[in-house]
Design an enzyme around this catalytic site. Structure first.
Site, mmCIF file in Angstrom:
data_model
loop_
_atom_site.group_PDB
_atom_site.id
_atom_site.type_symbol
_atom_site.label_atom_id
_atom_site.label_comp_id
_atom_site.label_asym_id
_atom_site.label_seq_id
_atom_site.Cartn_x
_atom_site.Cartn_y
_atom_site.Cartn_z
ATOM 1 N N ASP A 30 13.520 -0.147 -18.292
ATOM 2 C CA ASP A 30 12.151 -0.294 -18.087
ATOM 3 C C ASP A 30 11.575 -1.059 -19.349
ATOM 4 O O ASP A 30 12.134 -0.964 -20.489
ATOM 5 C CB ASP A 30 11.320 0.982 -18.200
ATOM 6 N N LYS A 35 8.304 5.071 -22.136
ATOM 7 C CA LYS A 35 8.906 5.731 -21.015
ATOM 8 C C LYS A 35 10.438 6.030 -21.123
ATOM 9 O O LYS A 35 10.843 7.231 -20.926
ATOM 10 C CB LYS A 35 8.588 5.053 -19.860
ATOM 11 N N THR A 122 8.390 -3.505 -2.667
ATOM 12 C CA THR A 122 7.958 -3.910 -1.266
ATOM 13 C C THR A 122 7.265 -5.416 -1.815
ATOM 14 O O THR A 122 6.149 -5.457 -2.517
ATOM 15 C CB THR A 122 6.787 -2.798 -0.974
ATOM 16 N N GLU A 151 12.811 0.116 -0.004
ATOM 17 C CA GLU A 151 12.605 1.579 -0.004
ATOM 18 C C GLU A 151 11.664 2.113 0.982
ATOM 19 O O GLU A 151 10.479 1.711 0.921
ATOM 20 C CB GLU A 151 12.474 1.935 -1.280
ATOM 21 N N LEU A 153 11.084 5.761 0.554
ATOM 22 C CA LEU A 153 11.114 7.102 0.438
ATOM 23 C C LEU A 153 9.616 7.704 0.224
ATOM 24 O O LEU A 153 8.667 7.011 -0.026
ATOM 25 C CB LEU A 153 11.704 7.511 -1.060
ATOM 26 N N LYS A 207 9.233 -3.717 5.981
ATOM 27 C CA LYS A 207 8.751 -2.733 5.037
ATOM 28 C C LYS A 207 7.056 -2.913 5.111
ATOM 29 O O LYS A 207 6.429 -1.643 5.366
ATOM 30 C CB LYS A 207 9.069 -3.040 4.041
ATOM 31 N N LEU A 253 -0.176 12.029 12.861
ATOM 32 C CA LEU A 253 -1.529 12.268 13.829
ATOM 33 C C LEU A 253 -2.559 13.521 13.088
ATOM 34 O O LEU A 253 -3.168 14.108 13.914
ATOM 35 C CB LEU A 253 -1.329 12.474 15.189
ATOM 36 N N ALA A 255 -5.713 14.307 11.136
ATOM 37 C CA ALA A 255 -7.175 13.840 10.658
ATOM 38 C C ALA A 255 -7.183 14.361 9.088
ATOM 39 O O ALA A 255 -6.935 15.214 8.687
ATOM 40 C CB ALA A 255 -8.144 14.158 11.583
ATOM 41 N N CYS A 263 1.145 2.961 -1.863
ATOM 42 C CA CYS A 263 1.544 1.943 -0.820
ATOM 43 C C CYS A 263 0.893 1.444 0.078
ATOM 44 O O CYS A 263 0.585 0.234 0.243
ATOM 45 C CB CYS A 263 2.847 2.546 -0.393
HETATM 46 N N1 LIG Z 1 6.105 4.932 -4.914
HETATM 47 C C1 LIG Z 1 6.350 5.060 -3.697
HETATM 48 O O1 LIG Z 1 6.276 6.057 -3.058
HETATM 49 C C2 LIG Z 1 7.285 3.798 -3.227
HETATM 50 C C3 LIG Z 1 7.693 3.811 -2.107
HETATM 51 C C4 LIG Z 1 8.561 2.827 -1.227
HETATM 52 C C5 LIG Z 1 8.472 1.697 -1.996
HETATM 53 N N2 LIG Z 1 7.660 1.308 -3.279
HETATM 54 C C6 LIG Z 1 7.512 0.278 -3.838
HETATM 55 O O2 LIG Z 1 8.329 0.236 -4.713
HETATM 56 C C7 LIG Z 1 8.029 -0.587 -5.893
HETATM 57 C C8 LIG Z 1 7.932 0.286 -7.164
HETATM 58 O O3 LIG Z 1 7.002 1.417 -6.935
HETATM 59 P P1 LIG Z 1 6.803 2.618 -8.009
HETATM 60 O O4 LIG Z 1 5.905 3.636 -7.318
HETATM 61 O O5 LIG Z 1 8.106 3.100 -8.300
HETATM 62 O O6 LIG Z 1 5.789 1.780 -9.144
HETATM 63 P P2 LIG Z 1 6.009 2.332 -10.534
HETATM 64 O O7 LIG Z 1 4.535 1.704 -11.073
HETATM 65 O O8 LIG Z 1 5.825 3.928 -10.546
HETATM 66 O O9 LIG Z 1 7.276 1.793 -11.378
HETATM 67 C C9 LIG Z 1 7.221 0.544 -11.930
HETATM 68 C C10 LIG Z 1 7.854 0.454 -13.176
HETATM 69 O O10 LIG Z 1 8.505 -0.893 -13.478
HETATM 70 C C11 LIG Z 1 8.302 -1.135 -14.881
HETATM 71 N N3 LIG Z 1 8.191 -2.448 -14.910
HETATM 72 C C12 LIG Z 1 7.055 -3.320 -14.828
HETATM 73 N N4 LIG Z 1 7.629 -4.677 -15.023
HETATM 74 C C13 LIG Z 1 8.643 -4.681 -15.768
HETATM 75 C C14 LIG Z 1 9.809 -5.433 -16.009
HETATM 76 N N5 LIG Z 1 9.218 -6.662 -16.084
HETATM 77 N N6 LIG Z 1 10.926 -5.125 -16.589
HETATM 78 C C15 LIG Z 1 11.142 -3.931 -16.493
HETATM 79 N N7 LIG Z 1 10.311 -2.661 -16.022
HETATM 80 C C16 LIG Z 1 9.163 -3.226 -15.645
HETATM 81 C C17 LIG Z 1 6.910 -0.425 -15.410
HETATM 82 O O11 LIG Z 1 6.830 -0.271 -16.552
HETATM 83 C C18 LIG Z 1 7.090 0.863 -14.298
HETATM 84 O O12 LIG Z 1 7.727 1.938 -15.094
HETATM 85 C C19 LIG Z 1 6.784 -1.091 -5.264
HETATM 86 O O13 LIG Z 1 6.816 -2.327 -5.091
HETATM 87 C C20 LIG Z 1 6.172 -0.062 -4.118
HETATM 88 O O14 LIG Z 1 5.247 -0.759 -3.432
HETATM 89 C C21 LIG Z 1 7.115 2.335 -3.597
#
Ligand SMILES: NC(=O)c1ccc[n+]([C@@H]2O[C@H](COP(=O)([O-])OP(=O)(O)OC[C@H]3O[C@@H](n4cnc5c(N)ncnc54)[C@H](O)[C@@H]3O)[C@@H](O)[C@H]2O)c1
Length: 440
Positions: A30, A35, A122, A151, A153, A207, A253, A255, A263
């Site tokens: 990260d 973090k 995404t 993803e 999840l 997605k 479904l 409400a 997301c």
């Molecule tokens: N949260 C969900 O439930 C979920 C589910 C499916 C898909 N997604 C997708 O997955 C992706 C990530 O979502 P998330 O909720 O885990 O995001 P998040 O914000 O929790 O985590 C992203 C992390 O990336 C780090 N980061 C940003 N730029 C960076 C770089 N250049 N180098 C290294 N680290 C960097 C940030 O510091 C952060 O810790 C998104 O595209 C989201 O749409 C999320």
């Protein structure tokens, strides 16, 4: 095989811990050094059931490590996952891909031969192509592949979902990548979870289309619930009745207060923007987004209407759903400031939401449990379906509050629960129970 994951958020940490659980050596990276330091010291920066234990176990067995040195780690990695954020752009509704492209630049400078780059974030169609272009520009002679592997999840059950996916989508046509991905997901494949191999572009679009379809169902049932209230029907019976149709199915479904989270809102907006840029308008989805925004406004209006001259509102649950600490785009972020601006005193209880740094909640009082909120409130508003809220003692609530009102935007309780209690109970798409008079 050495794996690294760029972005240690909800997706990156869960992916890292789960892959480390199947004999892979994984480094979670990260850009946020604080973090990474926390993670190295055993502090997990997010709340996700089961994650802390799994991470600690994998760190102890040396299969999971953390680093903020992206360039060095990328040089020594066979497979690089990108799991950084793709929020909505500040200027328009498209996806802001700056985090993804900044990873691509970093990878381009350090990638070794035969590396596979897997995009978990995404993203709109064409993003993998663009990553490939960025790497090719810096490193024209290197052999690599960019794979789309979105993803699915759900926060709150992320580990279960990663290990028991409804499907795994893999967008690549490269034989080597297919074989590597088969090995990465060997546990899921062994357990017969479906794996769909497709093109990168289809994978990227699957997605967005999935999240948008789910958002549509939520808005659909919410609008049906509004009609139920007007015509004296019960939305739960409607959900049951339509959900038993095999072509429709029972999920999504319920409400509620509308969709939020990190997301659905941003992905729906991004798909509408993609539609605009390719001249393939996504009109239905546009209506879904507008309907969701309107819903949040209407919920504040409804609270104000029901509360009348009672000025103390207690909010139970502020996260966008239960079992997560995530409040991104949660309905609470617009409802609570609305109430405060209209002169209400707001008390909050949430089992996991962070209290710090959220400007929308600054003027609210945080309490340490449900009953402390009840003591300070004339009216309780339920926004999140936490099990602690579902199992709250309604009798105790009716003893603590004078002429209590509960406005339940999650339909957590059966109407019968209120028949003998001194509580006025409002929910969504169902009859209002006002037992005050009967009890008196
Ligand atoms: N949260 C969900 O439930 C979920 C589910 C499916 C898909 N997604 C997708 O997955 C992706 C990530 O979502 P998330 O909720 O885990 O995001 P998040 O914000 O929790 O985590 C992203 C992390 O990336 C780090 N980061 C940003 N730029 C960076 C770089 N250049 N180098 C290294 N680290 C960097 C940030 O510091 C952060 O810790 C998104 O595209 C989201 O749409 C999320």
């Amino acid at each position: 095989m050495k794996l690294s994951i760029i972005g240690s958020g909800y997706v990156g940490l869960v992916t890292g811990a789960c892959l480390a659980n199947v004999d892979q050596h994984v480094t979670c990276l990260d850009i946020d050094e604080k973090k990474i330091n926390k993670l190295r010291n055993g502090i997990i920066p997010i709340y996700e059931p089961g994650l802390e234990g799994l991470i600690k176990e994998k760190v102890a067995s040396s299969s999971l490590t953390f680093s903020s040195n992206i360039s060095e780690t990328v040089k020594n990695t066979d497979v690089i996952f990108i799991a950084v954020g793709t929020p909505t752009n500040k200027e328009n509704d498209s996806a802001d891909l700056s985090q993804v492209y900044s990873c691509a630049e970093e990878i381009a400078k350090n990638i070794k031969n035969n590396t596979i780059v897997i995009l978990k974030s995404t993203v709109p169609v064409g993003t993998c192509d663009k990553i490939e272009e960025i790497i090719n520009l810096s490193n024209p002679s290197i052999n690599f592949d960019v794979v789309s592997n979105p993803e699915f999840l759900r926060e709150g059950s992320a580990i279960f979902d990663f290990e028991n996916p409804d499907r795994i989508i893999i967008g690549t046509k490269e034989k080597n990548s297919i074989s590597t991905l088969n090995s990465i997901y060997k546990k899921q494949i062994k357990n017969n979870f479906p794996v769909i191999f497709t093109t990168r572009r289809s994978s990227e679009l699957i997605k967005y289309a999935s999240n948008s379809m789910l958002a549509m169902r939520i808005i659909f049932i919410n609008e049906i619930a509004d009609l139920c209230e007007k015509v004296g029907a019960n939305v739960e019976d409607i959900s049951l009745g339509i959900g038993l149709d095999k072509r429709i199915g029972p999920d999504f479904l319920n409400a509620g207060p509308g969709f939020g989270g990190s997301c659905f809102p941003k992905d729906a907006r991004a798909l509408v923007e993609s539609g605009k840029s390719y001249n393939a308008p996504q009109n239905l989805l546009k209506a879904v987004i507008d309907g969701n925004e309107k819903r949040k406004e209407n919920l504040s209006k409804r609270i104000i209407e029901v509360a009348k001259n009672r000025k103390n509102i207690g909010v139970l649950g502020v996260t966008y759903k239960a079992n997560t600490d995530d409040i991104r785009e949660a309905p609470s972020l617009s409802i609570i400031p609305d109430l405060i601006n209209k002169g209400f005193n707001v008390s909050i209880y949430d089992p996991q939401a962070s209290r710090d740094g959220i400007k929308e909640f600054e003027e609210a009082n945080w309490e340490s449990d449900i009953y402390s909120v009840a003591k300070k409130s004339d009216c309780l508003v339920i926004l999140t379906e936490w099990s602690e809220i579902i199992s709250m003692d309604l009798k105790k609530i009716s003893d603590i509050m004078t002429q209590p009102i509960i406005i339940d935007f999650r339909n957590l309780f059966s109407l019968d629960s209120f028949k003998k209690l001194n509580i006025e109970y409002h929910s969504i798409g169902r009859e209002t129970i006002n037992s005050h008079k009967e009890v008196e």
